[in-house]
Design a protein around this motif. Structure first.
Motif, PDB file in Angstrom:
ATOM      1  N   ASN A  62       0.831  -1.216   0.000  1.00 15.82           N
ATOM      2  CA  ASN A  62       0.000   0.000   0.000  1.00 15.82           C
ATOM      3  C   ASN A  62       0.861   1.259   0.000  1.00 15.82           C
ATOM      4  O   ASN A  62       0.607   2.199  -0.760  1.00 15.82           O
ATOM      5  CB  ASN A  62      -0.921  -0.020   1.217  1.00 15.82           C
ATOM      6  N   ASP A  63       1.889   1.283   0.858  1.00 16.41           N
ATOM      7  CA  ASP A  63       2.750   2.476   0.950  1.00 16.41           C
ATOM      8  C   ASP A  63       3.589   2.651  -0.303  1.00 16.41           C
ATOM      9  O   ASP A  63       3.965   3.785  -0.655  1.00 16.41           O
ATOM     10  CB  ASP A  63       3.658   2.371   2.177  1.00 16.41           C
ATOM     11  N   LYS A  64       3.901   1.545  -0.967  1.00  9.39           N
ATOM     12  CA  LYS A  64       4.649   1.627  -2.222  1.00  9.39           C
ATOM     13  C   LYS A  64       3.809   2.316  -3.296  1.00  9.39           C
ATOM     14  O   LYS A  64       4.295   3.155  -4.065  1.00  9.39           O
ATOM     15  CB  LYS A  64       5.046   0.222  -2.666  1.00  9.39           C
ATOM     16  N   ARG A  65       2.518   1.951  -3.359  1.00  6.23           N
ATOM     17  CA  ARG A  65       1.616   2.614  -4.310  1.00  6.23           C
ATOM     18  C   ARG A  65       1.397   4.071  -3.916  1.00  6.23           C
ATOM     19  O   ARG A  65       1.325   4.957  -4.772  1.00  6.23           O
ATOM     20  CB  ARG A  65       0.278   1.877  -4.362  1.00  6.23           C
ATOM     21  N   ASN A  66       1.327   4.308  -2.605  1.00 11.04           N
ATOM     22  CA  ASN A  66       1.059   5.662  -2.116  1.00 11.04           C
ATOM     23  C   ASN A  66       2.218   6.599  -2.404  1.00 11.04           C
ATOM     24  O   ASN A  66       2.016   7.778  -2.710  1.00 11.04           O
ATOM     25  CB  ASN A  66       0.779   5.620  -0.613  1.00 11.04           C
ATOM     26  N   ILE A  67       3.455   6.091  -2.303  1.00  8.89           N
ATOM     27  CA  ILE A  67       4.604   6.951  -2.574  1.00  8.89           C
ATOM     28  C   ILE A  67       4.658   7.316  -4.055  1.00  8.89           C
ATOM     29  O   ILE A  67       5.023   8.441  -4.420  1.00  8.89           O
ATOM     30  CB  ILE A  67       5.916   6.276  -2.108  1.00  8.89           C
ATOM     31  N   ALA A  68       4.272   6.381  -4.900  1.00  7.16           N
ATOM     32  CA  ALA A  68       4.209   6.691  -6.342  1.00  7.16           C
ATOM     33  C   ALA A  68       3.135   7.739  -6.606  1.00  7.16           C
ATOM     34  O   ALA A  68       3.326   8.660  -7.418  1.00  7.16           O
ATOM     35  CB  ALA A  68       3.915   5.419  -7.134  1.00  7.16           C
ATOM     36  N   LEU A  69       1.993   7.660  -5.912  1.00  8.02           N
ATOM     37  CA  LEU A  69       0.924   8.640  -6.065  1.00  8.02           C
ATOM     38  C   LEU A  69       1.357  10.012  -5.551  1.00  8.02           C
ATOM     39  O   LEU A  69       1.092  11.041  -6.197  1.00  8.02           O
ATOM     40  CB  LEU A  69      -0.316   8.159  -5.300  1.00  8.02           C
ATOM     41  N   ALA A  70       2.053  10.034  -4.395  1.00  9.00           N
ATOM     42  CA  ALA A  70       2.526  11.302  -3.832  1.00  9.00           C
ATOM     43  C   ALA A  70       3.545  11.967  -4.744  1.00  9.00           C
ATOM     44  O   ALA A  70       3.563  13.194  -4.892  1.00  9.00           O
ATOM     45  CB  ALA A  70       3.133  11.056  -2.453  1.00  9.00           C
ATOM     46  N   LYS A  79       4.838  16.279  -8.581  1.00  5.67           N
ATOM     47  CA  LYS A  79       5.299  16.715  -9.908  1.00  5.67           C
ATOM     48  C   LYS A  79       4.255  17.597 -10.576  1.00  5.67           C
ATOM     49  O   LYS A  79       4.586  18.619 -11.197  1.00  5.67           O
ATOM     50  CB  LYS A  79       5.591  15.492 -10.778  1.00  5.67           C
ATOM     51  N   SER A  80       2.984  17.199 -10.431  1.00  4.86           N
ATOM     52  CA  SER A  80       1.910  17.995 -11.027  1.00  4.86           C
ATOM     53  C   SER A  80       1.813  19.362 -10.364  1.00  4.86           C
ATOM     54  O   SER A  80       1.684  20.393 -11.045  1.00  4.86           O
ATOM     55  CB  SER A  80       0.585  17.244 -10.886  1.00  4.86           C
ATOM     56  N   THR A  81       1.880  19.383  -9.016  1.00  2.83           N
ATOM     57  CA  THR A  81       1.801  20.652  -8.285  1.00  2.83           C
ATOM     58  C   THR A  81       3.000  21.531  -8.591  1.00  2.83           C
ATOM     59  O   THR A  81       2.878  22.762  -8.733  1.00  2.83           O
ATOM     60  CB  THR A  81       1.718  20.377  -6.777  1.00  2.83           C
ATOM     61  N   ASP A  82       4.185  20.910  -8.682  1.00  2.00           N
ATOM     62  CA  ASP A  82       5.398  21.681  -8.985  1.00  2.00           C
ATOM     63  C   ASP A  82       5.296  22.322 -10.370  1.00  2.00           C
ATOM     64  O   ASP A  82       5.678  23.492 -10.552  1.00  2.00           O
ATOM     65  CB  ASP A  82       6.614  20.750  -8.919  1.00  2.00           C
ATOM     66  N   LEU A  83       4.741  21.575 -11.336  1.00  2.00           N
ATOM     67  CA  LEU A  83       4.567  22.116 -12.687  1.00  2.00           C
ATOM     68  C   LEU A  83       3.569  23.264 -12.679  1.00  2.00           C
ATOM     69  O   LEU A  83       3.789  24.307 -13.320  1.00  2.00           O
ATOM     70  CB  LEU A  83       4.103  21.000 -13.634  1.00  2.00           C
ATOM     71  N   THR A 126      -0.841  27.628  -9.361  1.00  2.00           N
ATOM     72  CA  THR A 126      -1.101  27.375  -7.942  1.00  2.00           C
ATOM     73  C   THR A 126      -0.082  28.108  -7.086  1.00  2.00           C
ATOM     74  O   THR A 126       0.937  28.612  -7.594  1.00  2.00           O
ATOM     75  CB  THR A 126      -1.044  25.864  -7.647  1.00  2.00           C
ATOM     76  N   GLY A 127      -0.337  28.205  -5.773  1.00  2.00           N
ATOM     77  CA  GLY A 127       0.515  28.984  -4.890  1.00  2.00           C
ATOM     78  C   GLY A 127       1.556  28.148  -4.158  1.00  2.00           C
ATOM     79  O   GLY A 127       1.593  26.924  -4.265  1.00  2.00           O
ATOM     80  N   LEU A 128       2.391  28.859  -3.381  1.00  2.00           N
ATOM     81  CA  LEU A 128       3.478  28.201  -2.655  1.00  2.00           C
ATOM     82  C   LEU A 128       2.933  27.252  -1.588  1.00  2.00           C
ATOM     83  O   LEU A 128       3.529  26.204  -1.338  1.00  2.00           O
ATOM     84  CB  LEU A 128       4.375  29.264  -2.004  1.00  2.00           C
ATOM     85  N   THR A 129       1.805  27.615  -0.987  1.00  2.00           N
ATOM     86  CA  THR A 129       1.236  26.765   0.065  1.00  2.00           C
ATOM     87  C   THR A 129       0.903  25.375  -0.471  1.00  2.00           C
ATOM     88  O   THR A 129       1.202  24.358   0.170  1.00  2.00           O
ATOM     89  CB  THR A 129      -0.030  27.406   0.647  1.00  2.00           C
ATOM     90  N   ASP A 130       0.304  25.324  -1.663  1.00  2.00           N
ATOM     91  CA  ASP A 130      -0.004  24.025  -2.270  1.00  2.00           C
ATOM     92  C   ASP A 130       1.269  23.252  -2.565  1.00  2.00           C
ATOM     93  O   ASP A 130       1.320  22.021  -2.421  1.00  2.00           O
ATOM     94  CB  ASP A 130      -0.811  24.226  -3.564  1.00  2.00           C
ATOM     95  N   ASN A 160       2.595  21.915   0.696  1.00  2.00           N
ATOM     96  CA  ASN A 160       1.746  20.814   1.178  1.00  2.00           C
ATOM     97  C   ASN A 160       2.008  19.522   0.423  1.00  2.00           C
ATOM     98  O   ASN A 160       2.070  18.432   1.008  1.00  2.00           O
ATOM     99  CB  ASN A 160       0.263  21.201   1.050  1.00  2.00           C
ATOM    100  N   SER A 161       2.158  19.633  -0.895  1.00  2.00           N
ATOM    101  CA  SER A 161       2.420  18.438  -1.697  1.00  2.00           C
ATOM    102  C   SER A 161       3.805  17.868  -1.393  1.00  2.00           C
ATOM    103  O   SER A 161       3.995  16.646  -1.385  1.00  2.00           O
ATOM    104  CB  SER A 161       2.288  18.747  -3.188  1.00  2.00           C
ATOM    105  N   GLN A 162       4.761  18.767  -1.126  1.00  4.71           N
ATOM    106  CA  GLN A 162       6.103  18.304  -0.766  1.00  4.71           C
ATOM    107  C   GLN A 162       6.083  17.599   0.588  1.00  4.71           C
ATOM    108  O   GLN A 162       6.717  16.558   0.790  1.00  4.71           O
ATOM    109  CB  GLN A 162       7.068  19.492  -0.723  1.00  4.71           C
ATOM    110  N   TYR A 163       5.319  18.133   1.515  1.00  8.50           N
ATOM    111  CA  TYR A 163       5.192  17.514   2.844  1.00  8.50           C
ATOM    112  C   TYR A 163       4.501  16.158   2.733  1.00  8.50           C
ATOM    113  O   TYR A 163       4.899  15.189   3.396  1.00  8.50           O
ATOM    114  CB  TYR A 163       4.400  18.432   3.776  1.00  8.50           C
ATOM    115  N   SER A 164       3.471  16.081   1.905  1.00  3.98           N
ATOM    116  CA  SER A 164       2.763  14.813   1.703  1.00  3.98           C
ATOM    117  C   SER A 164       3.698  13.764   1.119  1.00  3.98           C
ATOM    118  O   SER A 164       3.646  12.586   1.487  1.00  3.98           O
ATOM    119  CB  SER A 164       1.552  15.012   0.782  1.00  3.98           C
ATOM    120  N   LEU A 165       4.562  14.196   0.199  1.00  4.67           N
ATOM    121  CA  LEU A 165       5.534  13.278  -0.390  1.00  4.67           C
ATOM    122  C   LEU A 165       6.507  12.786   0.670  1.00  4.67           C
ATOM    123  O   LEU A 165       6.804  11.580   0.755  1.00  4.67           O
ATOM    124  CB  LEU A 165       6.291  13.966  -1.520  1.00  4.67           C
ATOM    125  N   LYS A 166       6.983  13.696   1.512  1.00  2.00           N
ATOM    126  CA  LYS A 166       7.919  13.325   2.577  1.00  2.00           C
ATOM    127  C   LYS A 166       7.261  12.344   3.554  1.00  2.00           C
ATOM    128  O   LYS A 166       7.875  11.365   4.005  1.00  2.00           O
ATOM    129  CB  LYS A 166       8.383  14.583   3.323  1.00  2.00           C
TER     130      LYS A 166
END
Length: 446
Positions: free
Chosen positions: A375-383, A388-392, A399-403, A406-412
């Protein structure tokens, strides 16, 4: 001088070459089983058990002793010949002189001693006990080395992910500072990125420390010099050890407590207690032995005469010893041994239940750890995909810096969960091998 230098180089080169190669888990275990100091300790125990067996056997082999005594009878003891034998009054006579010497050699051979014969049966069992203890130590080494090895794999993967995140924050920090200079970003935004960058940097430092400590733990488990460097193979996310399918209860062989060395050692202990009971009971049986003696004895008024007047003598004999009453000592010893044996059998039954519980728990943990890892392996690929989408989108100003943060924190967080699941999975695998008593088989299968 040159010849000595070349000899030294050729002697050291294989060791340097070994230290530079990337070691597999099997190579680390092989090294530990050869070089860890505990291996020599248990090998010595096997040798000691062999000598103990020889000691027990010696009681049934001939024993030869030479004895020499010199007595100075300062006041010679006198015997009394009653009146009427040599005259009307008692006569006091000394049947020895002041100095006497006695020198003899005696050989003894046990002909029959049931207690000794019964005790000899314990020799092979004691040797097997020492050998099994050595095998148990090998299993401990396999487990400890595997644990430390897997810990390095996880810490190294964690450090790689942290450094990747640090690089991402570093790039974002440079962008935010440039935006601040151009007036399109606020200083608070730069500070947010800076704080996250600093936190990740601290995590990297902690990760490097954890990795170094894990390497020291591995070297200690292997019996390797802490001052020397050791390298292990690179970690692959798609390695078969990680890329497992979902496990179920039917994926495992049936459990047998007899596979465990703990169980075998308990059985040996019971066998030794059985023999001890039989040995104590056999002490009630008469003992028969034979002996032969040859020596010389001399007497004199001075020390020299006691040696110059020696006359020899010889004797052959058989000794039968029949135990009649020992104050119930044998009965007390037998009952002590009987109670120990009863308790040992009960403890073995308790151990069987505990072994079965340990196996069932280890199997359940592995099933859950495998599901969590998947499950976590699939989740890390999703994060990663979300980041990548948010960074683009952030680069395009959608989108703003907060998003982005947040996406970077979710990835971590997804990475942290994955690494935790990975470690739990790897440890659950060797815990199951340990619970099933198959760590040696696990080692050979690597």
């Amino acid at each position: 001088m040159k010849q000595s230098f070349y000899i030294l180089v050729f002697a050291i080169f294989p060791l340097l070459s070994w230290a530079q190669q990337q070691l597999t888990l099997k190579q680390c275990i092989d090294y530990g089983l050869m070089h860890h100091r505990s291996v020599l300790v248990y090998k010595n125990d096997v040798d000691a058990a062999t000598y103990k067996a020889k000691e027990a056997l010696s009681a049934y082999l001939p024993a030869v002793n030479i004895t020499s005594t010199i007595d100075d009878n300062i006041k010679v003891q006198q015997q009394v010949i009653p009146a009427g034998v040599f005259g009307p009054t008692d006569v006091k006579v000394a049947f020895t002189k002041r100095f006497s010497s006695n020198h003899f050699a005696q050989a003894e051979q046990t002909i029959f001693d049931k207690s000794l014969l019964t005790g000899l049966k314990a020799n092979k069992i004691s040797l097997k006990q020492a050998q099994l203890s050595g095998e148990q130590n090998q299993e401990i080494l396999i487990y400890n080395i595997s644990n430390a090895y897997y810990q390095i794999l996880v810490y190294r993967q964690q450090l790689a992910l942290l450094k990747a995140n640090l690089e991402s924050y570093k790039q974002q920090l440079a962008i935010s500072k440039l935006q601040l200079e151009k007036g399109v970003a606020m200083e608070a935004d730069v500070n947010k990125v800076q704080v996250n960058y600093n936190n990740i940097y601290s995590d990297v430092l902690a990760g490097e420390s954890d990795l170094e400590l894990a390497y020291n733990q591995l070297k200690n488990a292997m019996g390797y010099q802490l001052d020397d460097s050791v390298r292990i193979q690179d970690f692959d996310l798609d390695d078969p050890v990680v890329a497992q399918t979902q496990l179920s209860v039917g994926s495992f062989p049936s459990f047998s407590a007899a596979n465990r060395i703990d169980f075998k050692l308990s059985e040996i202990n019971i066998a030794l207690l059985d023999i001890d009971q039989a040995r104590i009971r056999a002490t009630a049986v008469p003992k028969l032995s034979a002996y032969a003696k040859y020596g010389g004895i001399g007497f004199g008024d001075n020390l020299g005469e006691s040696f110059s007047s020696i006359s020899d003598y010889a004797a052959l004999g058989i000794k039968l010893s029949i135990p009649v009453f020992d104050g119930f000592k044998r009965n007390a010893q037998y009952n002590q041994a009987r109670i120990k044996q009863v308790n040992a059998r009960e403890n073995l039954k308790i151990d069987q239940q505990n072994f079965n519980l340990e196996y069932e728990n280890a199997r359940t943990k592995l099933i859950k750890a495998t599901a969590s890892l998947d499950n976590d392996k699939r989740n890390i690929a999703l994060a990663e995909s979300v980041f990548k989408s948010t960074d683009l989108q952030y680069q395009k100003g959608v989108t703003g810096l907060t998003d982005w943060l947040n996406s970077q924190y979710s990835l971590k967080e997804a990475q942290s969960n994955y690494l935790s699941s990975l470690y739990n999975y790897l440890i659950a695998k060797i815990d199951l091998e340990k619970a099933n008593g198959t760590l040696t088989t696990f080692h050979h299968s690597l």
